[in-house]
Design an enzyme around this catalytic site. Structure first.
Site, PDB file in Angstrom:
ATOM      1  N   LYS A 190     -11.621 -12.831  14.260  1.00 53.55           N
ATOM      2  CA  LYS A 190     -10.460 -13.620  13.566  1.00 53.55           C
ATOM      3  C   LYS A 190      -9.505 -13.062  13.076  1.00 53.55           C
ATOM      4  O   LYS A 190      -9.338 -12.199  12.153  1.00 53.55           O
ATOM      5  CB  LYS A 190     -11.672 -14.102  12.144  1.00 53.55           C
ATOM      6  CG  LYS A 190     -10.780 -15.101  11.376  1.00 53.55           C
ATOM      7  CD  LYS A 190     -11.110 -15.488   9.848  1.00 53.55           C
ATOM      8  CE  LYS A 190     -10.168 -14.611   8.889  1.00 53.55           C
ATOM      9  NZ  LYS A 190      -8.896 -15.081   9.190  1.00 53.55           N
ATOM     10  N   GLU A 266     -11.662  -0.655   6.741  1.00 52.52           N
ATOM     11  CA  GLU A 266     -10.440  -0.077   6.570  1.00 52.52           C
ATOM     12  C   GLU A 266      -9.456  -0.970   5.797  1.00 52.52           C
ATOM     13  O   GLU A 266      -9.088  -1.790   5.824  1.00 52.52           O
ATOM     14  CB  GLU A 266      -9.593   0.014   7.960  1.00 52.52           C
ATOM     15  CG  GLU A 266     -10.332   0.800   8.915  1.00 52.52           C
ATOM     16  CD  GLU A 266      -9.718   1.029  10.250  1.00 52.52           C
ATOM     17  OE1 GLU A 266      -8.992   0.602  10.559  1.00 52.52           O
ATOM     18  OE2 GLU A 266     -10.588   2.193  11.023  1.00 52.52           O
ATOM     19  N   CYS A 300      -0.471   0.005   5.284  1.00 53.54           N
ATOM     20  CA  CYS A 300      -1.554   0.275   4.363  1.00 53.54           C
ATOM     21  C   CYS A 300      -1.364   2.041   4.151  1.00 53.54           C
ATOM     22  O   CYS A 300      -1.619   2.591   3.350  1.00 53.54           O
ATOM     23  CB  CYS A 300      -2.965   0.475   5.328  1.00 53.54           C
ATOM     24  SG  CYS A 300      -2.914   0.999   6.898  1.00 53.54           S
ATOM     25  N   GLU A 394      -1.127  -1.375  -5.109  1.00 51.16           N
ATOM     26  CA  GLU A 394      -0.456  -1.370  -3.903  1.00 51.16           C
ATOM     27  C   GLU A 394       0.414  -2.517  -3.628  1.00 51.16           C
ATOM     28  O   GLU A 394       0.139  -3.707  -3.969  1.00 51.16           O
ATOM     29  CB  GLU A 394      -1.435  -1.637  -2.809  1.00 51.16           C
ATOM     30  CG  GLU A 394      -1.039  -1.798  -1.301  1.00 51.16           C
ATOM     31  CD  GLU A 394      -2.205  -1.881  -0.153  1.00 51.16           C
ATOM     32  OE1 GLU A 394      -3.064  -2.823  -0.414  1.00 51.16           O
ATOM     33  OE2 GLU A 394      -2.131  -1.110   0.843  1.00 51.16           O
TER      34      GLU A 394
HETATM   35  P1  NAD Z   1      -6.582  -9.660   3.329  1.00 53.93           P
HETATM   36  O1  NAD Z   1      -7.907  -8.830   2.772  1.00 53.93           O
HETATM   37  O2  NAD Z   1      -5.874 -10.465   2.384  1.00 53.93           O
HETATM   38  O3  NAD Z   1      -6.859 -10.389   4.573  1.00 53.93           O
HETATM   39  C1  NAD Z   1      -7.381  -9.742   5.591  1.00 53.93           C
HETATM   40  C2  NAD Z   1      -8.208 -10.553   6.618  1.00 53.93           C
HETATM   41  O4  NAD Z   1      -9.366 -10.941   5.909  1.00 53.93           O
HETATM   42  C3  NAD Z   1      -7.618 -11.888   7.053  1.00 53.93           C
HETATM   43  O5  NAD Z   1      -7.951 -12.414   8.487  1.00 53.93           O
HETATM   44  C4  NAD Z   1      -8.111 -13.037   5.965  1.00 53.93           C
HETATM   45  O6  NAD Z   1      -8.296 -14.219   6.388  1.00 53.93           O
HETATM   46  C5  NAD Z   1      -9.485 -12.422   6.006  1.00 53.93           C
HETATM   47  N1  NAD Z   1     -10.251 -12.738   4.651  1.00 53.93           N
HETATM   48  C6  NAD Z   1      -9.892 -12.928   3.312  1.00 53.93           C
HETATM   49  N2  NAD Z   1     -11.037 -13.035   2.475  1.00 53.93           N
HETATM   50  C7  NAD Z   1     -11.871 -13.118   3.184  1.00 53.93           C
HETATM   51  C8  NAD Z   1     -13.592 -13.321   2.922  1.00 53.93           C
HETATM   52  N3  NAD Z   1     -13.856 -13.479   1.713  1.00 53.93           N
HETATM   53  N4  NAD Z   1     -14.304 -13.327   3.913  1.00 53.93           N
HETATM   54  C9  NAD Z   1     -13.966 -12.773   5.086  1.00 53.93           C
HETATM   55  N5  NAD Z   1     -12.567 -12.943   5.502  1.00 53.93           N
HETATM   56  C10 NAD Z   1     -11.751 -12.767   4.647  1.00 53.93           C
HETATM   57  O7  NAD Z   1      -5.520  -8.390   3.799  1.00 53.93           O
HETATM   58  P2  NAD Z   1      -3.951  -8.749   4.414  1.00 53.93           P
HETATM   59  O8  NAD Z   1      -3.016  -9.224   3.233  1.00 53.93           O
HETATM   60  O9  NAD Z   1      -4.122  -9.458   5.687  1.00 53.93           O
HETATM   61  O10 NAD Z   1      -3.642  -7.137   4.910  1.00 53.93           O
HETATM   62  C11 NAD Z   1      -2.993  -6.467   4.006  1.00 53.93           C
HETATM   63  C12 NAD Z   1      -4.100  -5.573   3.363  1.00 53.93           C
HETATM   64  O11 NAD Z   1      -4.626  -4.755   4.509  1.00 53.93           O
HETATM   65  C13 NAD Z   1      -3.410  -4.393   2.664  1.00 53.93           C
HETATM   66  O12 NAD Z   1      -4.286  -3.979   1.532  1.00 53.93           O
HETATM   67  C14 NAD Z   1      -3.200  -3.060   3.618  1.00 53.93           C
HETATM   68  O13 NAD Z   1      -3.170  -1.778   2.916  1.00 53.93           O
HETATM   69  C15 NAD Z   1      -4.507  -3.325   4.275  1.00 53.93           C
HETATM   70  N6  NAD Z   1      -4.665  -2.610   5.623  1.00 53.93           N
HETATM   71  C16 NAD Z   1      -5.390  -1.469   5.745  1.00 53.93           C
HETATM   72  C17 NAD Z   1      -5.534  -1.020   7.072  1.00 53.93           C
HETATM   73  C18 NAD Z   1      -6.198   0.498   7.449  1.00 53.93           C
HETATM   74  O14 NAD Z   1      -6.365   0.871   8.271  1.00 53.93           O
HETATM   75  N7  NAD Z   1      -6.882   0.936   6.217  1.00 53.93           N
HETATM   76  C19 NAD Z   1      -4.661  -1.398   8.042  1.00 53.93           C
HETATM   77  C20 NAD Z   1      -3.750  -2.118   7.972  1.00 53.93           C
HETATM   78  C21 NAD Z   1      -3.879  -3.111   6.641  1.00 53.93           C
END
Ligand code: NAD
Length: 493
Positions: A190, A266, A300, A394
């Site tokens: 997804k 992650e 991130c 963040e």
């Molecule tokens: P997000 O958590 O809003 O969404 C990520 C994914 O999760 C999306 O596909 C979203 O639709 C899905 N999602 C949201 N709520 C959900 C739920 N309740 N159940 C299942 N799926 C759900 O994150 P974002 O805004 O897309 O990404 C940015 C974040 O990602 C930042 O916090 C960043 O630091 C982190 N990030 C971490 C890494 C790492 O390797 N640690 C890498 C890239 C991004």
């Protein structure tokens, strides 16, 4: 969360491309025919219509993946044959590099120089690396003194749900999909709703490469009460690999707990970048610029807390702010652009909100500003305290908080004083100090005199609220397989 209905598309009339789900080897619309628009954040207009999945579409994909795992050829194939198909997929990713790069750039605004020059090649490399790693990694044997012999067998885990963020769309998706497939699993991917296009293209290319139907499924949709939560709650899923915000990671952990589904998380970060007074500033300044302004800070691993030793503060700041002001901002589709818009209106509002918070907390802003559209210029916050929200939370934008320190102990204390623990950078010429500080930092990765240099064999993940588990090389094998001990009697006399 952004929800855009078809009326938006029709009223703007700009959407030209369409992207379906990939389920059981076919590109299909949603069961109820619903779509959503993907917005180009530079044009601030829809550019594509995308199938909007629901729980029913997620279940359809999980069923296909389950069948492909339980009775299909993929988990039963040898590593050599699987590897050949995955290398073919890597070839196709390279051949379609421009299309994939443009898809991510148009979806979320990352400069094309980065998507074409970094994200797409890394995505192909993810498949090549994990295909070879799975083929070449030995398993263990344990000769026993009892007339028995034990060895390890790494069985594929089953059906993997891979849930990805929007900031490195294709790169993060392939970081999950590649090891999962290489170890013989089937996948339901997804992508984030802000960056759906490249995942559908990946699914099309996988089919062309010869990945059997049902092995890689892609379902578009939202997270809560939608595709995301349907996947995490499904008892038919054997592994969940998630990258995204720490809060979302908690929600997914709770959902996974119901079925005791193992997960790898992650999550977010607030990286410390420590510049000691013996650092080579010709290196430290450009790396520090990259660490916070790459992808407009939507990384991130961003070095968003910049700790600079007092004696070099003025010189460092002068050079850093000059270099920041020289970054070329503009249309991310232009090959010279270094800083594009933020990914969405909603995210732009969030980052601009933090600029107001910084001012209200007594911070002084250098640079910054918001030209037309959803671009935020590089911003340096001075005078914010270690406890300020801009130092602790963040922001995920081109905003760096600069705080001076006096000695090594203070630098380590400040760097560790955060709920996050993804990574840190340090710049020094003193080798002993580099090792000492690296050991003292509670993070998953320390980069010394560099940033974002990766060896895919190394563990990748976060301490504290930045994650659970590690992926990369053998760490990915641990997660995407079910290690089995086989004990045999070899001498019964
Ligand atoms: P997000 O958590 O809003 O969404 C990520 C994914 O999760 C999306 O596909 C979203 O639709 C899905 N999602 C949201 N709520 C959900 C739920 N309740 N159940 C299942 N799926 C759900 O994150 P974002 O805004 O897309 O990404 C940015 C974040 O990602 C930042 O916090 C960043 O630091 C982190 N990030 C971490 C890494 C790492 O390797 N640690 C890498 C890239 C991004």
């Amino acid at each position: 969360m952004r929800r855009v209905d078809d009326a938006t598309i029709l009223s703007r009339g700009a959407a030209v491309e369409s992207f379906g789900h990939i389920i059981d080897g076919e590109e299909v619309p949603s069961l109820d025919g619903t779509t959503f628009a993907s917005i180009d954040p530079w044009e601030r207009a829809p550019w594509a219509t995308v199938a909007l999945g629901s729980a029913a579409d997620a279940h359809r994909a999980v069923d296909a993946a389950r069948r492909a795992f339980d009775v299909g050829p993929w988990p039963r194939m040898g590593y050599v044959e699987r590897g050949r198909i995955l290398h073919r997929l890597a070839d196709l990713i390279e051949a379609h590099g421009d299309e994939l790069a443009l898809a991510d750039t148009t979806d979320m605004g990352k400069p094309i120089a980065e998507t074409r020059g970094h994200d797409v090649p890394r995505s192909a490399q993810n498949f090549r690396f994990f295909a070879d790693h799975a083929r070449l990694t030995p398993a263990e044997t344990f000769p026993m003194s009892t007339g028995h012999h034990a060895y390890t067998q790494y069985d594929p885990a089953g059906v993997v749900a891979a849930i990805a963020p929007w900031n490195f769309p294709l790169m993060m998706e392939t970081w999950k999909v590649a090891p999962a497939l290489a170890w013989g699993n089937t996948v339901v991917l997804k992508p984030a709703e802000q960056s759906p296009a490249s995942a559908t293209i990946l699914g099309r290319l996988a089919r062309e490469a010869g990945v059997p139907p049902g092995v890689l499924n892609v379902v578009h949709g939202y997270g809560p009460d939608s595709v995301g939560s349907a996947l995490t709650a499904s008892p038919l899923i054997d592994r969940i690999t998630f990258t995204g915000e720490s809060g979302t990671g908690s929600a997914i952990s709770r959902a996974a707990a119901e079925n005791l589904t193992p997960l790898s998380l992650e999550l977010g970060g607030k990286g410390a970048n420590i510049v000691f007074d013996d650092a080579d500033l010709d290196q430290a300044v450009p790396w520090s610029i990259k660490a916070i302004f790459t992808n407009s800070g939507q990384v991130c691993l961003a070095g968003s807390r910049l700790y600079v030793q007092q004696g070099i503060l003025d010189e460092f700041l002068a050079r850093f702010t000059t270099a920041a002001a020289e970054l070329r901002t503009g249309d991310p589709k232009h090959p010279d652009t270094q800083l594009g818009p933020l990914s969405s209106r909603e995210h732009f509002d969030k980052v601009v909100g933090y600029l107001d918070i910084a001012r209200s907390e007594g911070g002084r802003l250098l640079g910054g500003g918001t030209p037309d559209g959803w671009t935020v210029l590089p911003t340096v916050v001075l005078g914010a305290s270690q406890q300020a929200r801009v130092t602790r939370e963040e922001i995920f934008g081109p905003v760096v908080v600069v705080i001076p320190f006096t000695d090594e102990d203070e630098a380590v204390d400040l760097a560790n004083d955060t709920p996050y623990g993804l990574n840190a950078m340090l710049f020094t010429r003193d080798l002993s100090r580099a090792h000492r500080v690296s050991r003292a930092l509670r993070v998953g990765t320390v980069w010394t005199n560099c940033f974002f240099v990766r060896d895919l064999r190394a563990p990748f993940g976060g301490a504290k609220n930045s994650g659970v588990g590690r992926e990369g090389g053998s760490y990915s094998r641990e997660f995407f397989t079910e290690p089995k001990a086989v004990v045999m009697e070899i001498d019964h006399r």
